[in-house]
Design an enzyme around this catalytic site. Structure first.
Site, PDB file in Angstrom:
ATOM      1  N   ASP A   1      37.891  -8.066  14.112  1.00 18.58           N
ATOM      2  CA  ASP A   1      38.943  -8.362  13.134  1.00 18.58           C
ATOM      3  C   ASP A   1      38.313  -9.050  11.919  1.00 18.58           C
ATOM      4  O   ASP A   1      37.564 -10.026  12.062  1.00 18.58           O
ATOM      5  CB  ASP A   1      39.996  -9.274  13.789  1.00 18.58           C
ATOM      6  CG  ASP A   1      41.192  -9.522  12.882  1.00 18.58           C
ATOM      7  OD1 ASP A   1      42.281  -8.996  13.192  1.00 18.58           O
ATOM      8  OD2 ASP A   1      41.027 -10.238  11.869  1.00 18.58           O
TER       9      ASP A   1
ATOM     10  N   ASN B   1      42.833  -9.327  -0.128  1.00 18.04           N
ATOM     11  CA  ASN B   1      43.950  -8.636  -0.793  1.00 18.04           C
ATOM     12  C   ASN B   1      44.555  -9.497  -1.899  1.00 18.04           C
ATOM     13  O   ASN B   1      44.819  -9.001  -3.002  1.00 18.04           O
ATOM     14  CB  ASN B   1      45.047  -8.301   0.216  1.00 18.04           C
ATOM     15  CG  ASN B   1      44.753  -7.031   0.990  1.00 18.04           C
ATOM     16  OD1 ASN B   1      44.133  -6.112   0.463  1.00 18.04           O
ATOM     17  ND2 ASN B   1      45.189  -6.974   2.235  1.00 18.04           N
TER      18      ASN B   1
ATOM     19  N   HIS C   1      45.115  -4.941  -3.287  1.00 20.51           N
ATOM     20  CA  HIS C   1      45.200  -4.115  -2.094  1.00 20.51           C
ATOM     21  C   HIS C   1      44.179  -2.966  -2.089  1.00 20.51           C
ATOM     22  O   HIS C   1      43.631  -2.607  -1.060  1.00 20.51           O
ATOM     23  CB  HIS C   1      46.623  -3.550  -1.996  1.00 20.51           C
ATOM     24  CG  HIS C   1      47.121  -3.465  -0.615  1.00 20.51           C
ATOM     25  ND1 HIS C   1      47.611  -4.558   0.067  1.00 20.51           N
ATOM     26  CD2 HIS C   1      47.208  -2.423   0.241  1.00 20.51           C
ATOM     27  CE1 HIS C   1      47.967  -4.187   1.273  1.00 20.51           C
ATOM     28  NE2 HIS C   1      47.746  -2.901   1.413  1.00 20.51           N
TER      29      HIS C   1
ATOM     30  N   ASP D   1      41.374  -2.003   0.570  1.00 21.99           N
ATOM     31  CA  ASP D   1      41.156  -0.691   1.198  1.00 21.99           C
ATOM     32  C   ASP D   1      39.674  -0.285   1.160  1.00 21.99           C
ATOM     33  O   ASP D   1      39.151   0.279   2.126  1.00 21.99           O
ATOM     34  CB  ASP D   1      41.984   0.387   0.481  1.00 21.99           C
ATOM     35  CG  ASP D   1      43.460   0.308   0.857  1.00 21.99           C
ATOM     36  OD1 ASP D   1      43.812  -0.518   1.714  1.00 21.99           O
ATOM     37  OD2 ASP D   1      44.243   1.094   0.293  1.00 21.99           O
TER      38      ASP D   1
ATOM     39  N   GLU E   1      43.473  -4.571   9.771  1.00 20.74           N
ATOM     40  CA  GLU E   1      42.040  -4.868   9.587  1.00 20.74           C
ATOM     41  C   GLU E   1      41.399  -5.156  10.937  1.00 20.74           C
ATOM     42  O   GLU E   1      40.489  -5.949  11.051  1.00 20.74           O
ATOM     43  CB  GLU E   1      41.841  -6.041   8.617  1.00 20.74           C
ATOM     44  CG  GLU E   1      42.990  -7.010   8.514  1.00 20.74           C
ATOM     45  CD  GLU E   1      43.123  -7.937   9.704  1.00 20.74           C
ATOM     46  OE1 GLU E   1      43.908  -7.596  10.617  1.00 20.74           O
ATOM     47  OE2 GLU E   1      42.474  -8.996   9.714  1.00 20.74           O
TER      48      GLU E   1
ATOM     49  N   ARG F   1      24.085  -8.170  15.696  1.00 22.67           N
ATOM     50  CA  ARG F   1      23.239  -7.566  14.643  1.00 22.67           C
ATOM     51  C   ARG F   1      24.123  -7.076  13.503  1.00 22.67           C
ATOM     52  O   ARG F   1      23.857  -7.327  12.337  1.00 22.67           O
ATOM     53  CB  ARG F   1      22.449  -6.385  15.218  1.00 22.67           C
ATOM     54  CG  ARG F   1      21.035  -6.732  15.668  1.00 22.67           C
ATOM     55  CD  ARG F   1      20.175  -5.479  15.779  1.00 22.67           C
ATOM     56  NE  ARG F   1      20.789  -4.430  16.593  1.00 22.67           N
ATOM     57  CZ  ARG F   1      20.728  -4.383  17.928  1.00 22.67           C
ATOM     58  NH1 ARG F   1      20.099  -5.322  18.596  1.00 22.67           N
ATOM     59  NH2 ARG F   1      21.308  -3.408  18.581  1.00 22.67           N
TER      60      ARG F   1
HETATM   61  P1  GH3 Z   1      42.175 -14.017  10.233  1.00 19.31           P
HETATM   62  O1  GH3 Z   1      40.816 -14.464   9.852  1.00 19.31           O
HETATM   63  O2  GH3 Z   1      42.873 -15.006  11.078  1.00 19.31           O
HETATM   64  O3  GH3 Z   1      42.148 -12.671  10.882  1.00 19.31           O
HETATM   65  O4  GH3 Z   1      43.023 -13.911   8.885  1.00 19.31           O
HETATM   66  P2  GH3 Z   1      43.521 -12.606   8.163  1.00 19.31           P
HETATM   67  O5  GH3 Z   1      43.954 -12.995   6.800  1.00 19.31           O
HETATM   68  O6  GH3 Z   1      42.505 -11.544   8.236  1.00 19.31           O
HETATM   69  O7  GH3 Z   1      44.689 -12.171   9.099  1.00 19.31           O
HETATM   70  P3  GH3 Z   1      46.183 -11.778   8.833  1.00 19.31           P
HETATM   71  O8  GH3 Z   1      46.598 -11.058  10.087  1.00 19.31           O
HETATM   72  O9  GH3 Z   1      46.969 -12.968   8.425  1.00 19.31           O
HETATM   73  O10 GH3 Z   1      46.154 -10.766   7.647  1.00 19.31           O
HETATM   74  C1  GH3 Z   1      45.719  -9.461   7.778  1.00 19.31           C
HETATM   75  C2  GH3 Z   1      45.887  -8.816   6.439  1.00 19.31           C
HETATM   76  O11 GH3 Z   1      45.393  -7.470   6.452  1.00 19.31           O
HETATM   77  C3  GH3 Z   1      47.315  -8.744   6.002  1.00 19.31           C
HETATM   78  C4  GH3 Z   1      47.496  -7.341   5.490  1.00 19.31           C
HETATM   79  O12 GH3 Z   1      48.030  -7.321   4.211  1.00 19.31           O
HETATM   80  C5  GH3 Z   1      46.101  -6.774   5.460  1.00 19.31           C
HETATM   81  N1  GH3 Z   1      46.086  -5.348   5.734  1.00 19.31           N
HETATM   82  C6  GH3 Z   1      46.498  -4.718   6.848  1.00 19.31           C
HETATM   83  N2  GH3 Z   1      46.338  -3.377   6.711  1.00 19.31           N
HETATM   84  C7  GH3 Z   1      45.820  -3.165   5.484  1.00 19.31           C
HETATM   85  C8  GH3 Z   1      45.439  -2.003   4.749  1.00 19.31           C
HETATM   86  O13 GH3 Z   1      45.551  -0.849   5.213  1.00 19.31           O
HETATM   87  N3  GH3 Z   1      44.927  -2.163   3.515  1.00 19.31           N
HETATM   88  C9  GH3 Z   1      44.796  -3.406   2.962  1.00 19.31           C
HETATM   89  N4  GH3 Z   1      44.284  -3.501   1.742  1.00 19.31           N
HETATM   90  N5  GH3 Z   1      45.162  -4.521   3.621  1.00 19.31           N
HETATM   91  C10 GH3 Z   1      45.655  -4.412   4.863  1.00 19.31           C
HETATM   92 MG    MG Z   2      41.901 -10.789  10.135  1.00 20.91          MG
HETATM   93 MG    MG Z   3      44.310  -9.207  12.283  1.00 23.00          MG
END
Ligand code: GH3
Ligand code: MG
Ligand code: MG
Ligand code: MG
Length: 314
Positions: free
Chosen positions: A192, A200, A205, A209, A235, A255
């Protein structure tokens, strides 16, 4: 000796495994036919054009080796000594529900009844024996194209072009059945991206991507061809490591983590970097469902996040 190799399939499978380990991307054709000289002829001709051919004369062996072979197309002779080709097709039906693998029936009997029965039973094509080799090849090619297209539409993630969740289920089912036979451990990791929401928020956004796509490419380049990379959602990615022990998987992931954290992304005048956290588990008992192992890997991931992110926890 050669005949007996084809007869029981062992030789065909052993050499196939060796080759597959080296290459991996060429289409795999499973030929099931009781005529061993025909098999030998076809194997040579088709391998000349770059396909991998597993030729098996014993239909039962062909059925049991199905999961090892993971064919992209199955060619089945209808008239065989013991089992007829329709019985093989019938048996494969259940497996073919889980994934699309085109089947082609071949027979000297070109009667209307045999042709109709082939299609009614779900075969994708029928070709009369003896056939013109060029025509046979072009018709198998056509089936391979259909498979590639269908897999792409159904099983690949649109944004990153790694596999999607649907494929993860299939892949786990395949590894489960292999595990039943060999009891070899394999690993599952959940990855993750850290603070991805900030990426973002800061850069938009679309840049987010791009990061996701580059991360997926990173995984592809840094892992083995046999490792199965899945975008699980947002993500979050899942990787299956066949025939891999926990320590090996952990090393590979660390790695990867170290190279990824050094990678810089460019957006306008600013550069930034990104890290990921990961939970990895060894699958010691594949009779447990996928969800069980995902839960355990998720717990480890949670721990990695709690401990400050940018780390692999097992
Ligand atoms: P953590 O370190 O705890 O994982 O924090 P985080 O910010 O990564 O976690 P969180 O789950 O709060 O946010 C995930 C973000 O990923 C929110 C969402 O907008 C973004 N996201 C999810 N799918 C996509 C995508 O297809 N494209 C983009 N650009 N962003 C995405
Ligand atoms: Mg995350
Ligand atoms: Mg997540
Ligand atoms: Mg025959």
């Amino acid at each position: 000796l050669l005949e007996s190799c084809y007869e029981n399939g062992e030789g065909a499978l052993a050499s196939f495994r060796g080759k597959r380990a080296k290459q991996g991307e060429e289409p795999v054709i499973l030929l099931i036919d009781d005529d061993t000289s025909f098999l030998m002829y076809m194997k040579e001709k088709l391998e000349n054009i770059g396909w991998y051919v597993v030729a098996i004369a014993n239909p039962e062996k062909a059925i049991t080796s199905f999961y090892d072979v993971r064919p992209d197309c199955v060619v089945i002779d209808i008239h065989m000594k013991e089992t007829d080709g329709f019985a093989v097709l019938e048996f494969l039906k259940e497996k073919l529900k889980q994934q699309f693998i085109p089947t082609m029936m071949v027979s000297v009997d070109n009667s209307k009844d045999v042709r109709i029965k082939s299609y009614e039973m779900g075969a994708d094509d029928f070709i009369q024996k003896p056939f013109d080799l060029d025509e046979f090849i072009v018709r198998v090619k056509r089936q391979l194209e259909r498979k590639r297209h269908i897999d792409e539409v159904l099983l690949l993630d649109e944004l990153t072009h790694v596999y999607n969740r649907k494929y993860l289920k299939q892949a786990y089912a395949l590894l489960q059945s292999e595990w039943q036979r060999l009891k070899e451990p394999f690993c599952l990791a959940v990855l993750d991206l850290d603070h991805f929401k900030q990426v973002n928020d800061r850069h938009g956004h679309l840049v987010g991507d791009v990061v996701l796509r580059e991360f997926a490419n990173f995984l592809k380049q840094g892992l083995r061809v046999s490792d199965i990379i899945v975008r699980f959602g947002g993500e979050e990615f899942v990787v299956l490591f066949p025939k891999t022990q926990l320590s090996e998987a952990r090393d590979a992931l660390n790695r990867l983590r170290e190279t990824f954290m050094k990678h810089t992304f460019h957006e306008g005048n600013t550069t930034f970097s990104c890290t990921f956290s990961c939970g990895v588990v060894e699958i010691t008992d594949a009779s447990e469902p996928l969800e069980h192992w995902l839960r355990l890997a998720d717990n480890a991931l949670y721990e990695a996040k709690e401990n400050g992110r940018n780390q692999v926890v097992s």
